[in-house]
Design a protein around this motif. Structure first.
Motif, short mmCIF file in Angstrom:
data_model
loop_
_atom_site.label_atom_id
_atom_site.label_comp_id
_atom_site.label_asym_id
_atom_site.label_seq_id
_atom_site.Cartn_x
_atom_site.Cartn_y
_atom_site.Cartn_z
N PRO A 9 7.42 12.53 -8.97
CA PRO A 9 8.16 13.55 -7.71
C PRO A 9 9.57 13.00 -7.65
CG PRO A 9 6.42 11.79 -6.98
CD PRO A 9 6.30 11.50 -8.35
N ARG A 10 10.01 13.99 -7.28
CA ARG A 10 11.73 13.65 -6.78
C ARG A 10 11.69 13.11 -5.34
NH1 ARG A 10 15.17 18.90 -9.09
NH2 ARG A 10 14.86 18.22 -11.24
N LEU A 11 11.46 11.92 -5.32
CA LEU A 11 11.51 11.14 -3.85
C LEU A 11 11.94 9.81 -4.07
CD1 LEU A 11 10.32 11.30 -1.02
CD2 LEU A 11 8.21 10.48 -1.93
N GLY A 12 12.71 9.23 -3.20
CA GLY A 12 13.15 7.70 -3.38
C GLY A 12 14.60 7.85 -3.74
N VAL A 13 14.92 6.64 -4.04
CA VAL A 13 16.31 6.36 -4.28
C VAL A 13 16.26 6.22 -5.69
CG1 VAL A 13 18.33 4.78 -3.98
CG2 VAL A 13 17.11 5.22 -2.21
N GLY A 14 16.72 7.05 -6.63
CA GLY A 14 16.62 6.72 -8.04
C GLY A 14 17.92 6.33 -8.59
N LEU A 51 0.70 -1.36 0.04
CA LEU A 51 -0.03 0.03 -0.06
C LEU A 51 0.87 1.32 0.05
CD1 LEU A 51 -2.75 -1.14 2.63
CD2 LEU A 51 -2.75 -1.21 0.14
N ALA A 52 1.72 1.27 -0.83
CA ALA A 52 2.79 2.48 -0.90
C ALA A 52 3.54 2.18 -2.11
CB ALA A 52 3.57 2.75 0.40
N LEU A 53 4.38 3.29 -2.69
CA LEU A 53 5.03 3.27 -3.80
C LEU A 53 6.18 2.40 -3.54
CD1 LEU A 53 5.09 6.96 -4.97
CD2 LEU A 53 3.45 5.13 -6.07
N GLY A 54 6.37 1.60 -4.53
CA GLY A 54 7.49 0.31 -4.31
C GLY A 54 8.82 0.77 -4.86
N VAL A 55 9.35 -0.09 -6.05
CA VAL A 55 10.76 -0.16 -6.34
C VAL A 55 10.85 1.16 -7.23
CG1 VAL A 55 12.40 -1.25 -7.57
CG2 VAL A 55 11.12 -2.73 -6.11
N LYS A 56 12.13 1.81 -7.12
CA LYS A 56 12.30 3.02 -8.07
C LYS A 56 13.90 2.62 -8.97
CE LYS A 56 12.59 7.95 -8.56
NZ LYS A 56 12.60 9.41 -7.71
N SER A 57 14.80 1.95 -8.24
CA SER A 57 15.93 1.47 -9.02
C SER A 57 16.11 0.24 -8.64
CB SER A 57 16.89 2.65 -8.78
OG SER A 57 17.17 2.88 -7.26
N LEU A 58 17.09 -0.48 -9.34
CA LEU A 58 17.55 -1.70 -8.98
C LEU A 58 19.01 -1.97 -9.72
CD1 LEU A 58 15.57 -5.12 -9.46
CD2 LEU A 58 17.81 -4.82 -10.87
N ALA A 59 19.83 -2.56 -8.92
CA ALA A 59 21.35 -2.81 -9.50
C ALA A 59 21.62 -4.28 -9.05
CB ALA A 59 22.03 -1.82 -8.99
N SER A 71 13.81 2.03 -2.86
CA SER A 71 12.72 2.31 -2.81
C SER A 71 12.17 3.80 -2.64
CB SER A 71 12.01 1.47 -1.89
OG SER A 71 12.72 0.19 -1.68
N PHE A 72 10.99 4.07 -2.85
CA PHE A 72 10.42 5.20 -2.71
C PHE A 72 10.44 5.78 -1.19
CE2 PHE A 72 8.67 4.64 -7.16
CZ PHE A 72 8.77 5.98 -7.68
N ASP A 73 10.51 4.74 -0.13
CA ASP A 73 10.58 5.26 1.15
C ASP A 73 11.93 5.55 1.44
OD1 ASP A 73 12.04 2.92 1.00
OD2 ASP A 73 11.00 1.92 2.54
N LYS A 74 12.74 6.11 0.39
CA LYS A 74 14.23 6.58 0.81
C LYS A 74 15.48 5.58 1.40
CE LYS A 74 12.10 10.89 1.96
NZ LYS A 74 12.10 11.97 3.19
N LYS A 75 15.00 4.20 1.14
CA LYS A 75 15.78 3.28 1.63
C LYS A 75 16.30 2.29 0.46
CE LYS A 75 13.73 3.05 6.31
NZ LYS A 75 13.29 2.25 7.41
N VAL A 76 17.61 1.67 0.79
CA VAL A 76 18.15 0.74 -0.13
C VAL A 76 18.08 -0.73 0.66
CG1 VAL A 76 20.21 0.03 -1.55
CG2 VAL A 76 19.49 2.17 -1.22
N ARG A 77 17.66 -1.52 0.08
CA ARG A 77 17.41 -2.96 0.52
C ARG A 77 18.38 -3.92 -0.27
NH1 ARG A 77 12.79 -0.69 1.12
NH2 ARG A 77 11.82 -0.63 3.33
#
Length: 507
Positions: A326-331, A222-230, A242-248
Motif C-alpha cells: 500500500p502507498r503508506l509510509g516514508v518511501g 506490532l506494526a509495519l516497520g522500516v520502509k526506507s533507509l539512508a 517508517s510506515f507510521d509516516k515518520k523519519v527517525r
C-alpha cells in the motif's frame, strides 16, 4: 538552460559514465555511446538480443549489457572497440548483474538466487558464492571497494558474509539476528554495516566489520516497520523512514534517536517556505495549428510556483488496504552530497516533497506539485534538487528558490526519470522512448545545439565496418565449466567455490 534534441532510447536505459565523458543508451538490441561534449555518436555496439540492463565500470573503460531472457551478458570496451566479452550463464539463467568496484570482475546472479558467479576479465577465472538471499538489497560494496557484504539464507536462518574484493576471499561470516532480512548497507566510511528486517518487524541492527553487533534499534512493535533507509554522507546520521509516516534520525555515537520528523496533513505554523505549483490553463489550440508540433506546444499548460502562508493542507490519498504494497509510509529518503539537506516523500502524499535542514533538524521547504512526483535526485556538486512528475516540465529547488521549466521540444515528451551528470552541469531527462539533456551552464560548442545525427545511419555504417574487423573475444560459457555435483551442492566451508582459467579465448 539549454536543451538538446530528442534521442531514442529503450526501457529508460540511459546512463552517464563515471568520469562524465560519455552517455550510453540502449536502443532495442543496440548500445549507443555518445560523447557528452558534442553528443556525437562515438560507438554503436550490436548485442545478441534486446538489452534489459546496462552499467558502466568504475573507471568508465567498459560497459556491460544484460540480456536476462537469454541468460547472457555482453561487455564492450571503449578504448578497444574491437574487443568484447560474452558471459553465458546457460541453464542457470540470469536475474541480476553488476560490476565489482575494480571494474575487472562481473557478478551475475542465477535465477531463483541459486548462486552468485564472479567472472574475472583478467584471469578468466570463475568463482561461485552459494546461498545468496533474495531481498531488497542483498549485496553492497563498501566505499573504496575493499569489501562486499552479502545477505545469505542457510538452514532457515539469515547470515551475513563479508568478502574481500581483491582476492574474493571470505573475511567474516556471522548469523544475523533478523527473522527475515530485507537488506543491508555500508556506512559511507565503511565502518558500520546496517542490516534491517522485513516490514513485518521494526528491527535495525548495526554490525562492525568483525561481526560484532554494535547496536539494535526498534521504534515500536506490532506494526509495519522500516520502509526506507539512508546514510548521511558524513556517516553521522542514519535516517529511517517508517510506515507510521515518520523519519527517525539516529546518531553514530549512541545509535539513539536524535529527532523524529513527521509529515502532518496540515501545517499550522512553520518557518519553512511552502511552494505550490499552479498550472495556468490556456485556451485549446485552434484547428489550424493541430498537427504542427512547434506551434501546438504553445497552447499547453504553463506552471509556476506560489508561496503559501500557513496553515496549509497537504493533499493526501487513501491507501488501498486490499492490495499488496500500500502507498503508506516514508518511501523516499535522500541526503544531499554536502550533508546539509535531506529530502523525503510520504507515499500517501504523492504530490508533496519535504526538504529538511539537517543542521537545524527542521523543515526547510515543502513543494506541493500538481501531479504525483515520479523521480527526485540531488545535484552531486551543490545543494540543488531536481524532480519530475511525468509531464513535460522540469522542476528544481535550491535554497534560493524554486522554478518550473517546460522542455522546449517538438511533439509530446513526458519526463519519467532524471539523472544528473557527475559534474552537476547537466541533467538527463528520460521519457518513455526518448531522452534529452538539459545543460545548466552555457556552452560554446555549436555541435551540441545543432546535433542532427541519427542512430539508424550510424548503425548502418558500424555494421559495414564490423564485418571487416577481426575481434579479440573472451567467452565465458557456464556449461563449459567442469565441476562435480558435490562442489555445486555443498561447496567448501567458506561458501565460495572457484574454478580457474575456465574461459575460452578466441581470435
Amino acid at each position: 538552460m539549454n536543451f538538446s534534441e530528442l534521442f531514442r532510447q529503450s526501457l529508460q536505459l540511459c546512463k552517464f559514465s563515471s568520469d562524465g565523458k560519455y552517455l550510453a543508451c540502449a536502443v532495442d538490441y543496440r548500445l549507443v555511446v555518445r560523447h557528452f561534449d558534442t553528443l556525437q555518436v562515438q560507438h554503436v555496439f550490436s548485442c545478441l538480443d534486446a538489452v534489459q540492463y546496462i552499467e558502466w565500470s568504475g573507471d568508465s573503460q567498459f560497459i556491460l549489457c544484460g540480456m536476462y531472457k537469454r541468460g547472457m551478458v555482453q561487455v564492450w570496451s571503449l578504448e578497444s572497440p574491437d574487443w568484447h566479452c560474452k558471459i553465458d550463464e546457460g541453464s542457470a539463467g540470469l536475474c541480476a548483474v553488476t560490476w565489482s568496484p575494480d571494474g575487472r570482475h562481473i557478478l551475475t546472479t542465477a535465477d531463483f538466487h541459486l548462486r552468485i558467479t564472479v567472472w574475472s576479465l583478467v584471469t578468466k577465472s570463475v568463482s561461485y558464492i552459494r546461498y545468496p538471499k533474495q531481498c531488497i538489497k542483498g549485496i553492497d560494496f563498501s566505499s573504496g571497494g575493499k569489501y562486499m557484504a552479502l545477505a545469505e539464507r542457510r538452514d532457515c536462518k539469515d547470515h551475513v558474509s563479508i568478502f574481500s574484493c581483491q582476492a574474493w576471499a571470505l573475511v567474516r561470516h556471522f548469523e544475523s539476528e533478523t527473522e527475515d532480512l530485507a537488506g543491508l548497507e555500508w556506512s559511507p566510511d565503511a565502518r558500520v554495516l546496517c542490516v534491517w528486517d522485513s516490514c513485518l518487524a521494526y528491527k535495525v541492527l548495526l554490525y562492525s566489520l568483525d561481526g560484532r553487533c554494535l547496536a539494535r534499534y526498534s521504534a515500536y512493535d506490532l506494526a509495519l516497520g522500516v520502509k526506507s533507509l539512508a546514510w548521511s554522507p558524513s556517516s553521522q546520521f542514519l535516517a529511517l523512514g517508517s510506515f507510521d509516516k515518520k523519519v527517525r534520525l539516529l546518531n553514530h555515537v549512541t545509535w539513539k534517536t536524535v529527532a523524529t520528523l513527521s509529515h502532518p496533513e496540515v501545517i499550522e505554523s512553520s518557518n519553512a517556505v511552502i511552494y505550490k505549483e499552479e498550472e495556468t490553463r490556456v485556451p485549446a489550440a485552434p484547428p489550424s495549428v493541430i498537427g504542427k508540433a512547434a506551434t501546438a506546444s504553445l497552447y499547453g499548460s504553463q506552471s509556476k510556483y506560489d508561496v503559501l502562508a500557513c496553515p496549509v493542507k497537504v493533499p493526501t490519498s487513501s491507501p488501498t488496504s486490499n492490495k499488496a504494497n500500500p502507498r503508506l509510509g516514508v518511501g523516499l529518503l535522500i541526503f544531499s552530497h554536502d550533508n546539509k539537506y535531506m529530502v523525503s516523500r510520504n507515499d500517501n502524499m504523492p504530490c508533496a516533497v519535504w526538504i529538511w535542514d539537517v543542521r537545524k533538524i527542521s523543515l526547510c521547504a515543502l513543494l506541493i506539485q500538481a501531479n504525483p512526483v515520479k523521480c527526485v535526485c540531488w545535484d552531486p556538486s551543490r545543494s540543488r534538487l531536481a524532480l519530475c512528475t511525468s509531464n513535460n516540465k522540469l522542476y528544481m529547488w535550491s535554497p534560493e528558490g524554486s522554478l518550473a521549466v517546460e522542455v522546449p521540444v517538438e511533439g509530446t515528451f513526458l519526463i519519467h526519470n532524471l539523472a544528473w551528470h557527475p559534474d552537476g552541469d547537466a541533467i538527463l531527462l528520460i521519457g518513455k522512448e526518448q531522452m534529452c539533456i538539459c545543460f545548466l551552464t552555457p556552452t560554446s560548442d555549436a555541435n551540441v545545439a545543432n546535433n542532427t545525427s541519427t542512430i539508424n545511419n550510424t548503425t548502418a555504417n558500424a555494421a559495414d565496418t564490423q564485418d571487416d574487423v577481426d575481434r579479440q573475444t573472451i567467452t565465458f560459457e557456464s556449461e563449459m565449466i567442469t565441476h562435480s555435483g558435490k562442489d555445486m551442492v555443498q561447496g567448501n566451508l567458506n561458501g565460495v567455490s572457484s574454478n580457474g582459467d575456465q574461459g575460452e579465448k578466441k581470435s
